[in-house]
Design a protein around this motif. Structure first.
Motif, mmCIF file in Angstrom:
data_model
loop_
_atom_site.group_PDB
_atom_site.id
_atom_site.type_symbol
_atom_site.label_atom_id
_atom_site.label_comp_id
_atom_site.label_asym_id
_atom_site.label_seq_id
_atom_site.Cartn_x
_atom_site.Cartn_y
_atom_site.Cartn_z
ATOM 1 N N MET A 188 13.833 -8.043 -4.352
ATOM 2 C CA MET A 188 12.390 -8.103 -4.458
ATOM 3 C C MET A 188 11.844 -6.680 -4.575
ATOM 4 O O MET A 188 12.283 -5.775 -3.883
ATOM 5 N N ARG A 189 10.888 -6.494 -5.432
ATOM 6 C CA ARG A 189 10.296 -5.176 -5.669
ATOM 7 C C ARG A 189 9.136 -4.966 -4.705
ATOM 8 O O ARG A 189 8.237 -5.792 -4.588
ATOM 9 N N VAL A 190 9.130 -3.813 -4.033
ATOM 10 C CA VAL A 190 8.080 -3.470 -3.085
ATOM 11 C C VAL A 190 7.107 -2.514 -3.762
ATOM 12 O O VAL A 190 7.522 -1.531 -4.380
ATOM 13 N N THR A 191 5.824 -2.809 -3.664
ATOM 14 C CA THR A 191 4.787 -1.953 -4.228
ATOM 15 C C THR A 191 4.205 -1.083 -3.123
ATOM 16 O O THR A 191 3.810 -1.592 -2.071
ATOM 17 N N LEU A 192 4.153 0.212 -3.381
ATOM 18 C CA LEU A 192 3.652 1.156 -2.385
ATOM 19 C C LEU A 192 2.256 1.639 -2.767
ATOM 20 O O LEU A 192 1.974 1.880 -3.942
ATOM 21 N N SER A 193 1.428 1.833 -1.760
ATOM 22 C CA SER A 193 0.105 2.419 -1.977
ATOM 23 C C SER A 193 0.282 3.916 -2.259
ATOM 24 O O SER A 193 1.359 4.482 -2.056
ATOM 25 N N VAL A 215 16.493 12.168 2.797
ATOM 26 C CA VAL A 215 16.803 10.744 2.646
ATOM 27 C C VAL A 215 15.629 10.110 1.894
ATOM 28 O O VAL A 215 14.471 10.278 2.287
ATOM 29 N N ALA A 216 15.942 9.381 0.838
ATOM 30 C CA ALA A 216 14.906 8.710 0.045
ATOM 31 C C ALA A 216 14.600 7.350 0.667
ATOM 32 O O ALA A 216 15.390 6.418 0.547
ATOM 33 N N ALA A 217 13.460 7.230 1.323
ATOM 34 C CA ALA A 217 13.067 5.962 1.950
ATOM 35 C C ALA A 217 12.846 4.903 0.880
ATOM 36 O O ALA A 217 12.328 5.190 -0.195
ATOM 37 N N ARG A 218 13.225 3.661 1.191
ATOM 38 C CA ARG A 218 13.030 2.535 0.268
ATOM 39 C C ARG A 218 11.648 1.920 0.399
ATOM 40 O O ARG A 218 11.178 1.225 -0.490
ATOM 41 N N ASP A 219 11.002 2.148 1.531
ATOM 42 C CA ASP A 219 9.702 1.550 1.783
ATOM 43 C C ASP A 219 9.008 2.347 2.871
ATOM 44 O O ASP A 219 9.646 3.040 3.667
ATOM 45 N N LEU A 267 8.067 -6.547 7.210
ATOM 46 C CA LEU A 267 9.090 -5.971 6.331
ATOM 47 C C LEU A 267 9.965 -7.047 5.692
ATOM 48 O O LEU A 267 10.317 -6.945 4.515
ATOM 49 N N ALA A 268 10.317 -8.089 6.450
ATOM 50 C CA ALA A 268 11.136 -9.174 5.890
ATOM 51 C C ALA A 268 10.382 -9.894 4.781
ATOM 52 O O ALA A 268 10.978 -10.314 3.790
ATOM 53 N N GLN A 269 9.064 -10.029 4.930
ATOM 54 C CA GLN A 269 8.243 -10.636 3.875
ATOM 55 C C GLN A 269 8.253 -9.758 2.630
ATOM 56 O O GLN A 269 8.443 -10.238 1.520
ATOM 57 N N ARG A 270 8.083 -8.467 2.815
ATOM 58 C CA ARG A 270 8.025 -7.533 1.687
ATOM 59 C C ARG A 270 9.349 -7.433 0.939
ATOM 60 O O ARG A 270 9.365 -7.308 -0.273
ATOM 61 N N HIS A 271 10.459 -7.462 1.683
ATOM 62 C CA HIS A 271 11.759 -7.198 1.058
ATOM 63 C C HIS A 271 12.532 -8.456 0.665
ATOM 64 O O HIS A 271 13.327 -8.409 -0.275
ATOM 65 N N PHE A 272 12.343 -9.551 1.402
ATOM 66 C CA PHE A 272 13.148 -10.749 1.142
ATOM 67 C C PHE A 272 12.330 -12.027 1.058
ATOM 68 O O PHE A 272 12.887 -13.114 1.072
ATOM 69 N N ASP A 273 11.013 -11.909 1.002
ATOM 70 C CA ASP A 273 10.146 -13.079 0.877
ATOM 71 C C ASP A 273 10.362 -14.075 2.026
ATOM 72 O O ASP A 273 10.315 -15.284 1.817
#
Length: 141
Positions: free
Chosen positions: A1-6, A22-26, A128-134
Motif C-alpha cells: 500500500m502506498r503511503v501519502t505524506l504531507s 536511515v530513510a524513514a518509510r513513513d 499505522l496499520a491502516q496506512r500501511h496494510f489497510d
C-alpha cells in the motif's frame, strides 16, 4: 500500500534521514500526543536509534516533541506486532471477513504496555496499520 505524506511529514523525513542516515518509510505527526512517529525499514532500528539513543534524543531536541520509532515489516501481522512494541506480542492473526481486523495475542502482563498511557500505543498501531496494510482495527487478545 502506498503511503501519502504531507509536506510537513516529508520535511520531517528528510530531517530524520540527515540525523540518522536511515530513510524513514513513513512519518506520522500526532498533535494529540505531541509526538512524531517514524517507520523505519526492517533491520534498521538500531541504526535509527543510534548509540545510547543519541539519534532519537537529538531529534526530540530539534523538534521539541517526543519521537517514536516503529520497525516496518513486509507482512501485516509482523507490522502490527512491531507497532505494539515494547509489549510482548506472541501472535497476530489478520481476519479478512469483511473488515480487516488484526487480533494480537499479548502477554497478560504486557496488556497495559500494548495499550499505552491514554491509549497512545494502540492508537499509534491502529493508525499505522491502516496506512500501511489497510487494517481496519486491532484487537488485543
Amino acid at each position: 500500500m502506498r503511503v501519502t505524506l504531507s509536506d510537513e511529514a516529508r520535511r520531517l523525513v528528510a530531517l530524520f534521514e540527515d540525523e540518522t542516515d536511515v530513510a524513514a518509510r513513513d512519518c506520522l505527526v500526532d498533535d494529540e500526543f505531541d509526538r512524531v512517529v517514524f517507520v523505519v525499514p526492517p533491520g534498521e532500528m538500531g541504526k535509527a536509534i543510534g548509540p545510547d539513543g543519541q539519534h532519537v534524543k537529538r531529534m526530540e531536541r530539534r523538534l521539541d516533541r517526543d519521537v517514536e520509532l516503529v520497525e516496518g515489516a513486509d507482512r501485516a501481522a509482523d507490522f502490527v506486532a512491531n507497532a505494539l512494541a515494547p509489549a510482548a506480542v506472541y501472535n497476530v492473526t489478520v481476519s479478512e471477513n469483511g473488515d480487516r481486523i488484526a487480533y494480537a495475542e499479548v502477554d497478560s502482563a504486557d496488556r497495559g504496555v500494548a495499550i499505552g498511557t491514554d491509549g497512545r500505543t494502540i492508537q499509534r498501531a491502529r493508525e499505522l496499520a491502516q496506512r500501511h496494510f489497510d487494517i481496519d482495527e486491532i484487537e488485543l487478545t
